[in-house]
Design an enzyme around this catalytic site. Structure first.
Site, PDB file in Angstrom:
ATOM      1  N   GLN A 229       0.816  -1.209   0.000  1.00  0.00           N
ATOM      2  CA  GLN A 229       0.000   0.000   0.000  1.00  0.00           C
ATOM      3  C   GLN A 229       0.850   1.258   0.000  1.00  0.00           C
ATOM      4  O   GLN A 229       2.037   1.217   0.303  1.00  0.00           O
ATOM      5  CB  GLN A 229      -0.908  -0.005   1.247  1.00  0.00           C
TER       6      GLN A 229
ATOM      7  N   HIS B 289      -8.553   3.538  19.658  1.00  0.00           N
ATOM      8  CA  HIS B 289      -7.870   2.422  20.330  1.00  0.00           C
ATOM      9  C   HIS B 289      -8.499   2.076  21.681  1.00  0.00           C
ATOM     10  O   HIS B 289      -8.645   0.901  22.026  1.00  0.00           O
ATOM     11  CB  HIS B 289      -6.375   2.733  20.481  1.00  0.00           C
TER      12      HIS B 289
ATOM     13  N   ASP C  31       0.255   0.291  13.874  1.00  0.00           N
ATOM     14  CA  ASP C  31       0.663   1.586  14.449  1.00  0.00           C
ATOM     15  C   ASP C  31       0.974   1.465  15.944  1.00  0.00           C
ATOM     16  O   ASP C  31       1.516   2.374  16.549  1.00  0.00           O
ATOM     17  CB  ASP C  31      -0.440   2.636  14.221  1.00  0.00           C
TER      18      ASP C  31
ATOM     19  N   GLU D 233       0.692  -8.385  11.710  1.00  0.00           N
ATOM     20  CA  GLU D 233       0.535  -7.264  10.782  1.00  0.00           C
ATOM     21  C   GLU D 233       1.100  -7.700   9.433  1.00  0.00           C
ATOM     22  O   GLU D 233       2.214  -8.234   9.358  1.00  0.00           O
ATOM     23  CB  GLU D 233       1.280  -6.033  11.309  1.00  0.00           C
TER      24      GLU D 233
ATOM     25  N   GLY E 149      -3.190 -11.938   8.571  1.00  0.00           N
ATOM     26  CA  GLY E 149      -3.990 -12.314   9.740  1.00  0.00           C
ATOM     27  C   GLY E 149      -4.926 -13.468   9.455  1.00  0.00           C
ATOM     28  O   GLY E 149      -5.154 -14.336  10.313  1.00  0.00           O
TER      29      GLY E 149
ATOM     30  N   ASP F  29      -7.867  -5.036  14.372  1.00  0.00           N
ATOM     31  CA  ASP F  29      -7.586  -3.607  14.156  1.00  0.00           C
ATOM     32  C   ASP F  29      -7.063  -3.460  12.730  1.00  0.00           C
ATOM     33  O   ASP F  29      -5.916  -3.087  12.490  1.00  0.00           O
ATOM     34  CB  ASP F  29      -6.532  -3.149  15.177  1.00  0.00           C
ATOM     35  N   CYS F  30      -7.916  -3.817  11.786  1.00  0.00           N
ATOM     36  CA  CYS F  30      -7.453  -3.844  10.388  1.00  0.00           C
ATOM     37  C   CYS F  30      -7.990  -2.643   9.622  1.00  0.00           C
ATOM     38  O   CYS F  30      -8.923  -1.969  10.071  1.00  0.00           O
ATOM     39  CB  CYS F  30      -7.922  -5.130   9.718  1.00  0.00           C
ATOM     40  N   SER F  31      -7.426  -2.396   8.455  1.00  0.00           N
ATOM     41  CA  SER F  31      -7.870  -1.295   7.605  1.00  0.00           C
ATOM     42  C   SER F  31      -9.160  -1.693   6.891  1.00  0.00           C
ATOM     43  O   SER F  31      -9.632  -2.821   7.038  1.00  0.00           O
ATOM     44  CB  SER F  31      -6.774  -0.955   6.592  1.00  0.00           C
ATOM     45  N   ASP F  32      -9.713  -0.764   6.122  1.00  0.00           N
ATOM     46  CA  ASP F  32     -10.979  -1.038   5.430  1.00  0.00           C
ATOM     47  C   ASP F  32     -10.797  -2.182   4.436  1.00  0.00           C
ATOM     48  O   ASP F  32      -9.669  -2.505   4.062  1.00  0.00           O
ATOM     49  CB  ASP F  32     -11.416   0.231   4.672  1.00  0.00           C
TER      50      ASP F  32
HETATM   51  N1  SAM Z   1      -7.625   2.177  12.810  1.00  0.00           N
HETATM   52  C1  SAM Z   1      -7.479   1.821  11.489  1.00  0.00           C
HETATM   53  C2  SAM Z   1      -8.810   1.625  10.817  1.00  0.00           C
HETATM   54  O1  SAM Z   1      -9.798   1.391  11.497  1.00  0.00           O
HETATM   55  O2  SAM Z   1      -8.871   1.735   9.613  1.00  0.00           O
HETATM   56  C3  SAM Z   1      -6.621   0.593  11.379  1.00  0.00           C
HETATM   57  C4  SAM Z   1      -5.238   0.955  11.642  1.00  0.00           C
HETATM   58  S1  SAM Z   1      -4.083  -0.335  11.478  1.00  0.00           S
HETATM   59  C5  SAM Z   1      -2.741   0.590  10.953  1.00  0.00           C
HETATM   60  C6  SAM Z   1      -4.585  -1.249  10.063  1.00  0.00           C
HETATM   61  C7  SAM Z   1      -3.543  -2.263   9.668  1.00  0.00           C
HETATM   62  O3  SAM Z   1      -4.156  -3.479   9.184  1.00  0.00           O
HETATM   63  C8  SAM Z   1      -2.650  -1.772   8.510  1.00  0.00           C
HETATM   64  O4  SAM Z   1      -1.348  -1.584   8.992  1.00  0.00           O
HETATM   65  C9  SAM Z   1      -2.717  -2.913   7.476  1.00  0.00           C
HETATM   66  O5  SAM Z   1      -1.465  -3.178   6.863  1.00  0.00           O
HETATM   67  C10 SAM Z   1      -3.181  -4.084   8.354  1.00  0.00           C
HETATM   68  N2  SAM Z   1      -3.798  -5.183   7.607  1.00  0.00           N
HETATM   69  C11 SAM Z   1      -4.657  -5.089   6.565  1.00  0.00           C
HETATM   70  N3  SAM Z   1      -4.966  -6.333   6.108  1.00  0.00           N
HETATM   71  C12 SAM Z   1      -4.290  -7.220   6.901  1.00  0.00           C
HETATM   72  C13 SAM Z   1      -4.202  -8.648   6.945  1.00  0.00           C
HETATM   73  N4  SAM Z   1      -4.868  -9.413   6.067  1.00  0.00           N
HETATM   74  N5  SAM Z   1      -3.443  -9.220   7.903  1.00  0.00           N
HETATM   75  C14 SAM Z   1      -2.760  -8.444   8.801  1.00  0.00           C
HETATM   76  N6  SAM Z   1      -2.773  -7.083   8.797  1.00  0.00           N
HETATM   77  C15 SAM Z   1      -3.545  -6.486   7.864  1.00  0.00           C
END
Ligand code: SAM
Length: 283
Positions: free
Chosen positions: A32, A63, A87, A107, A140, A158-161
């Site tokens: 990304q 958080h 993060d 992560e 994950g 706590d993953c991204s969209d």
């Molecule tokens: N608070 C944020 C939100 O609600 O959008 C999330 C923040 S955290 C930085 C999101 C993390 O999820 C990112 O660093 C991303 O790389 C990670 N992520 C996304 N898909 C993932 C997966 N399949 N396995 C592990 N981590 C993943």
């Protein structure tokens, strides 16, 4: 990067949420685009693939709401799995509990952790040096599939969209696997997107967890830099969820350490489901 302050925007459905400041970093990782901007009001903020993830000013809105309702509702909380969370904010909040013995933070993108350790030191804080925290750079979804039954007391997602590499984390089969690797009294907590800016995925998450687990409940609050500001967190378990009477002697200490979360805030936030969401869930 650039000394000239500029606007960086997240675009969403004919709206945009911009932060004005100096771009300290802009690079592409294997997964990304990563941007760090520093603004007078929000401090340093992290954007991934055009979506705001967190800022030093408002990160606790997110958080504290993901971690404390979950960890305060379970008695045994020694072994925790965090999925995403690069993060460091979620790990930081979990490590406030003396009963927490081991955290696996899984992560997918090691660049997010490197960038967060460099530019967002205050966010992870001492968590990165805490011996109870083990970092795994892995997907994950695959981690959960290869984990044996009854391994974790809590799973915090706590993953991204939803995206090409995170879609699986919003599927029924992923939640089914999470249930398998949770202990009988264990709890799953996930950021469940916005009832306003991501309504369809929000409804999908709530329906999936309701189907997969004996009990699930959703709380609503705000994350100022997220599209539409309103966000949600959903908690699920095979046990009756005990979200109002905390299972932690430390709850008063934890409350004092928080800027947003406290038990009254939590009780109110679990009563905030918008009517249109209730209607869709019952349709
Ligand atoms: N608070 C944020 C939100 O609600 O959008 C999330 C923040 S955290 C930085 C999101 C993390 O999820 C990112 O660093 C991303 O790389 C990670 N992520 C996304 N898909 C993932 C997966 N399949 N396995 C592990 N981590 C993943």
């Amino acid at each position: 990067m650039t000394d000239t302050p500029t606007w960086v925007d997240e675009y969403h459905k004919s709206s945009r949420f911009g932060i004005y400041g100096k771009v300290l970093l802009k690079k592409n990782s294997k997964y990304q685009e990563i941007i760090i901007i520093e603004s007078d009001y929000y401090g340093k903020a992290l954007m991934l693939d055009g979506c705001w993830m967190t800022s030093l000013r408002d990160e606790k809105y997110y958080h504290e709401c993901l971690v404390h309702p979950a960890l305060n509702s379970i008695e045994k909380k020694s072994h925790i799995l965090i999925i995403g969370g690069g993060d460091g904010g979620t790990a930081r909040e979990c490590l406030k509990y003396s009963q927490v013995e081991k955290i696996d933070l899984v992560e997918i993108d090691d660049e997010v952790i490197k960038v967060s350790k460099t530019f967002l030191k205050e966010l992870g804080g001492s968590a990165w040096r805490d011996k109870r925290l083990t970092i795994h750079i892995a997907d994950g979804g695959k981690w959960v599939e290869k984990t044996k039954d009854n391994s974790y007391d809590a799973i915090l997602i706590d993953c991204s969209d939803p995206s090409e590499f995170s879609n699986f984390l919003f599927t029924d089969s992923f939640y089914k696997e999470c249930k398998r690797i949770l202990t009988k009294k264990g709890i799953l907590a996930t950021q469940s997107e916005s009832p306003e800016s991501f309504k369809n995925i929000h409804i999908h998450i709530l329906k999936s967890l309701k189907k997969e687990f004996k009990s699930s409940e959703t709380m609503y609050s705000f994350v100022p830099i997220y599209p539409s500001g309103i966000w949600s967190w959903t908690f699920a378990s095979e046990e009756e969820l005990n979200l109002s009477n905390p299972h932690s002697e430390e709850v008063t200490i934890i409350e004092k350490s928080c800027d947003i979360w406290n038990l009254n805030f939590q009780k109110a936030a679990f009563k905030m489901m918008p009517n249109k969401i209730i209607r869709e869930l019952n349709s």
